[in-house]
Design a protein around this motif. Structure first.
Motif, mmCIF file in Angstrom:
data_model
loop_
_atom_site.group_PDB
_atom_site.id
_atom_site.type_symbol
_atom_site.label_atom_id
_atom_site.label_comp_id
_atom_site.label_asym_id
_atom_site.label_seq_id
_atom_site.Cartn_x
_atom_site.Cartn_y
_atom_site.Cartn_z
ATOM 1 N N ASP A 11 2.530 6.891 -15.243
ATOM 2 C CA ASP A 11 1.126 7.099 -14.888
ATOM 3 C C ASP A 11 0.983 6.948 -13.379
ATOM 4 O O ASP A 11 1.012 5.834 -12.847
ATOM 5 N N ARG A 12 0.815 8.051 -12.685
ATOM 6 C CA ARG A 12 0.742 8.035 -11.219
ATOM 7 C C ARG A 12 -0.681 7.799 -10.719
ATOM 8 O O ARG A 12 -0.916 7.804 -9.509
ATOM 9 N N THR A 13 -1.632 7.624 -11.633
ATOM 10 C CA THR A 13 -3.030 7.494 -11.207
ATOM 11 C C THR A 13 -3.452 6.046 -11.002
ATOM 12 O O THR A 13 -4.531 5.792 -10.463
ATOM 13 N N ARG A 14 -2.631 5.103 -11.418
ATOM 14 C CA ARG A 14 -3.007 3.687 -11.323
ATOM 15 C C ARG A 14 -2.988 3.237 -9.864
ATOM 16 O O ARG A 14 -2.066 3.538 -9.116
ATOM 17 N N ALA A 15 -4.008 2.490 -9.468
ATOM 18 C CA ALA A 15 -4.129 2.043 -8.081
ATOM 19 C C ALA A 15 -2.977 1.120 -7.716
ATOM 20 O O ALA A 15 -2.535 0.293 -8.522
ATOM 21 N N THR A 16 -2.505 1.249 -6.500
ATOM 22 C CA THR A 16 -1.417 0.405 -5.992
ATOM 23 C C THR A 16 -1.966 -0.484 -4.881
ATOM 24 O O THR A 16 -3.039 -0.228 -4.337
ATOM 25 N N PRO A 17 -1.223 -1.532 -4.508
ATOM 26 C CA PRO A 17 0.055 -1.973 -5.081
ATOM 27 C C PRO A 17 -0.158 -2.771 -6.351
ATOM 28 O O PRO A 17 -1.217 -3.348 -6.562
ATOM 29 N N ALA A 257 13.201 -8.009 -14.055
ATOM 30 C CA ALA A 257 12.170 -7.559 -14.995
ATOM 31 C C ALA A 257 11.020 -6.857 -14.300
ATOM 32 O O ALA A 257 10.147 -6.307 -14.971
ATOM 33 N N GLY A 258 10.979 -6.873 -12.954
ATOM 34 C CA GLY A 258 9.794 -6.403 -12.260
ATOM 35 C C GLY A 258 10.014 -5.234 -11.332
ATOM 36 O O GLY A 258 11.056 -5.108 -10.683
ATOM 37 N N VAL A 259 9.003 -4.380 -11.264
ATOM 38 C CA VAL A 259 8.941 -3.301 -10.281
ATOM 39 C C VAL A 259 7.630 -3.451 -9.527
ATOM 40 O O VAL A 259 6.565 -3.592 -10.132
ATOM 41 N N LEU A 260 7.708 -3.438 -8.205
ATOM 42 C CA LEU A 260 6.527 -3.477 -7.358
ATOM 43 C C LEU A 260 6.272 -2.060 -6.862
ATOM 44 O O LEU A 260 7.044 -1.523 -6.057
ATOM 45 N N ARG A 261 5.220 -1.449 -7.400
ATOM 46 C CA ARG A 261 4.887 -0.084 -6.983
ATOM 47 C C ARG A 261 3.949 -0.125 -5.787
ATOM 48 O O ARG A 261 2.927 -0.811 -5.805
ATOM 49 N N THR A 262 4.308 0.600 -4.746
ATOM 50 C CA THR A 262 3.484 0.699 -3.543
ATOM 51 C C THR A 262 3.217 2.173 -3.243
ATOM 52 O O THR A 262 3.813 3.072 -3.839
ATOM 53 N N THR A 263 2.332 2.390 -2.285
ATOM 54 C CA THR A 263 2.059 3.735 -1.789
ATOM 55 C C THR A 263 2.310 3.770 -0.293
ATOM 56 O O THR A 263 1.941 2.831 0.435
ATOM 57 N N ALA A 264 2.936 4.828 0.168
ATOM 58 C CA ALA A 264 3.128 5.011 1.604
ATOM 59 C C ALA A 264 1.787 5.391 2.230
ATOM 60 O O ALA A 264 1.186 6.413 1.869
ATOM 61 N N LEU A 265 1.314 4.558 3.146
ATOM 62 C CA LEU A 265 0.051 4.827 3.822
ATOM 63 C C LEU A 265 0.234 5.785 4.992
ATOM 64 O O LEU A 265 -0.659 6.587 5.299
ATOM 65 N N ALA A 298 16.722 -8.075 0.193
ATOM 66 C CA ALA A 298 16.637 -6.627 0.413
ATOM 67 C C ALA A 298 16.490 -5.933 -0.938
ATOM 68 O O ALA A 298 17.456 -5.798 -1.688
ATOM 69 N N TYR A 299 15.273 -5.533 -1.252
ATOM 70 C CA TYR A 299 15.007 -4.920 -2.549
ATOM 71 C C TYR A 299 15.551 -3.496 -2.600
ATOM 72 O O TYR A 299 15.430 -2.744 -1.616
ATOM 73 N N PRO A 300 16.111 -3.087 -3.738
ATOM 74 C CA PRO A 300 16.426 -1.663 -3.912
ATOM 75 C C PRO A 300 15.123 -0.857 -3.936
ATOM 76 O O PRO A 300 14.109 -1.327 -4.450
ATOM 77 N N LEU A 301 15.166 0.341 -3.372
ATOM 78 C CA LEU A 301 13.982 1.202 -3.324
ATOM 79 C C LEU A 301 14.250 2.519 -4.036
ATOM 80 O O LEU A 301 15.392 2.977 -4.115
ATOM 81 N N ARG A 302 13.175 3.121 -4.507
ATOM 82 C CA ARG A 302 13.253 4.496 -4.984
ATOM 83 C C ARG A 302 11.916 5.172 -4.690
ATOM 84 O O ARG A 302 10.868 4.504 -4.614
ATOM 85 N N VAL A 303 11.954 6.489 -4.521
ATOM 86 C CA VAL A 303 10.744 7.274 -4.270
ATOM 87 C C VAL A 303 10.641 8.303 -5.386
ATOM 88 O O VAL A 303 11.294 9.355 -5.322
ATOM 89 N N PRO A 304 9.871 8.027 -6.444
ATOM 90 C CA PRO A 304 9.791 8.964 -7.561
ATOM 91 C C PRO A 304 9.192 10.302 -7.122
ATOM 92 O O PRO A 304 8.216 10.347 -6.378
ATOM 93 N N ASP A 342 2.732 9.156 -1.172
ATOM 94 C CA ASP A 342 3.833 9.061 -2.126
ATOM 95 C C ASP A 342 4.028 7.618 -2.567
ATOM 96 O O ASP A 342 3.811 6.675 -1.794
ATOM 97 N N HIS A 343 4.476 7.459 -3.803
ATOM 98 C CA HIS A 343 4.808 6.133 -4.295
ATOM 99 C C HIS A 343 6.200 5.724 -3.822
ATOM 100 O O HIS A 343 7.119 6.541 -3.761
ATOM 101 N N VAL A 344 6.341 4.439 -3.484
ATOM 102 C CA VAL A 344 7.631 3.839 -3.178
ATOM 103 C C VAL A 344 7.766 2.608 -4.059
ATOM 104 O O VAL A 344 6.913 1.707 -4.008
ATOM 105 N N ASP A 345 8.782 2.571 -4.909
ATOM 106 C CA ASP A 345 8.986 1.464 -5.842
ATOM 107 C C ASP A 345 10.023 0.500 -5.303
ATOM 108 O O ASP A 345 11.115 0.917 -4.880
ATOM 109 N N LEU A 346 9.689 -0.781 -5.322
ATOM 110 C CA LEU A 346 10.641 -1.839 -5.001
ATOM 111 C C LEU A 346 11.136 -2.416 -6.316
ATOM 112 O O LEU A 346 10.343 -2.928 -7.126
#
Length: 375
Positions: A11-17, A257-265, A298-304, A342-346
């Motif tokens: 669901d890409r519509t949920r407000a971040t972070p 167990a956790g993913v921190l979803r952020t948005t590139a401002l 140093a968290y692993p990152l991904r950009v879906p 764009d979303h950036v996931d930690l």
């Protein structure tokens, strides 16, 4: 990443972070760690992630809890933990805090000073925190906590003389990468126990077990073997005839167990400042990423949704503080087609994120937490 996490993040519509936690991963990490340390009583370090759903799950699985404040005691009791399963592990307490915790049913405390020891009531278990070598950890504790070995012996003897049940504890630092640090610390602690006349003390080996963020780490079994080697060495030396083990995992149970979803401002070129792109996220040091201080974690990152050729970046948070830069020295590369919005996931962000988020610095709210998996 589990299917439950992927489904939630679809669901890409949920407000971040926001932080999303998978309880099934927490349960799996608990089971693995309990299997590696079958002789130990596990006490979850609540500060790592005090989310009530996590506490309820772990209470149901049978773990105890390492608490540091009246609020954490209340959280655990509300989650179904028994007061006797709690250990008040913070040796820095307000006047009256020991009496209040005792009135709530807590019977195990950590101390590292004669001043604190005087507050404890006869019949309670008191673990003397001893100073040990914490080299190899991402965030060392050396100096703030822990009694030097000779002082620890004096405190153990004083505790016994006051009708307390003395034991020992230590902490080899958070994200500790050296199993031998535990072996050495066990020997230091049990040598002090022997000098104080304790033949079979409680020994709390603390937390600090590492998580594979962007590099492999030793398996839990290696740390368990190091602890056992330390106890065997102490027995062979005649210091003690054994020890009753406790372990305080925090990060090791919840980080993955956790993913921190952020948005590139903003994604900016900084001519004359840096050859790299600067990527400003809507979560920074004050929105849960305090452990990026010193770039220790140093968290692993991904950009879906983005898969172009990657290039070097500097990552920064959204606030107006100059120290809100996450990674300037640690090499990171993100897709060249990354754009604002764009979303950036930690990844592996379940530990020390929501609990570190500020309550409103620069007007940014606390980090929302969502939970998936078996409740």
């Amino acid at each position: 990443m589990t299917g439950a996490l992927e489904a939630f993040l679809a669901d890409r519509t949920r407000a971040t972070p926001y932080l999303v936690l998978d309880l099934d991963v927490v349960a799996d990490r608990y089971t693995r760690l309990a299997a590696a340390f079958p002789e130990a009583r596990l006490l979850y370090a609540v500060k790592a992630c005090p989310e009530p759903a996590v506490l309820r799950l772990l209470a149901r699985l049978g773990t105890g809890f390492d608490v540091a404040s009246p609020a954490e005691i209340d959280l655990c009791l509300d989650a179904g933990a028994s007061p006797g399963s709690l250990c008040h592990g913070n040796p820095v307490r307000a006047p009256g805090a020991v009496a209040a915790a005792h009135a709530a049913g807590v019977r195990r405390f950590v101390t590292d000073s004669a001043e604190d020891l005087a507050d404890h009531l006869p019949g309670t278990s008191v673990l003397v925190r001893i100073l040990v070598d914490d080299r190899g950890s991402a965030t060392p504790f050396f100096g703030k906590f822990g009694a030097a070995p000779a002082e620890a012996v004096r405190l153990l003897r004083a505790a016994a003389a006051r009708g307390l049940d003395p034991g020992l504890t230590f902490h080899v630092g958070s994200q500790q990468s050296r199993p031998q640090a535990y072996r050495e610390a066990v020997r230091v602690a049990l040598r002090a126990a022997g000098k104080a006349g304790l033949a079979h003390p409680a020994l709390d080996v603390g937390g600090g077990l590492p998580v594979p963020y962007r590099a492999p780490v030793p398996a839990p079994e290696e740390f368990a073997d190091a602890v056992r080697d330390g106890i065997s060495g102490a027995r062979a030396a005649g210091d003690v005839d054994g020890a009753d083990l406790l372990l305080e995992p925090g990060r090791a149970l919840v980080a993955e167990a956790g993913v921190l979803r952020t948005t590139a401002l903003r994604v900016s070129r900084r001519p004359g400042v840096d050859h790299r792109r600067w990527v400003y996220l809507d979560a920074g040091r004050y929105q849960g990423l305090a452990e990026t201080e010193g770039e220790y974690i140093a968290y692993p990152l991904r950009v879906p949704g983005r898969g172009g050729a990657s290039g070097p970046v500097v990552l920064a948070g959204p606030t107006c503080d100059g120290d809100d830069v996450l990674y300037r020295r640690t090499p990171y590369a993100l897709p060249g087609d990354l754009r604002a919005g764009d979303h950036v996931d930690l990844l592996h962000a379940g530990a020390y994120t929501a609990s570190y988020a500020s309550v409103g610095f620069n007007g940014f709210p606390p980090l929302p937490v969502h939970v998936v998996g078996t409740p």
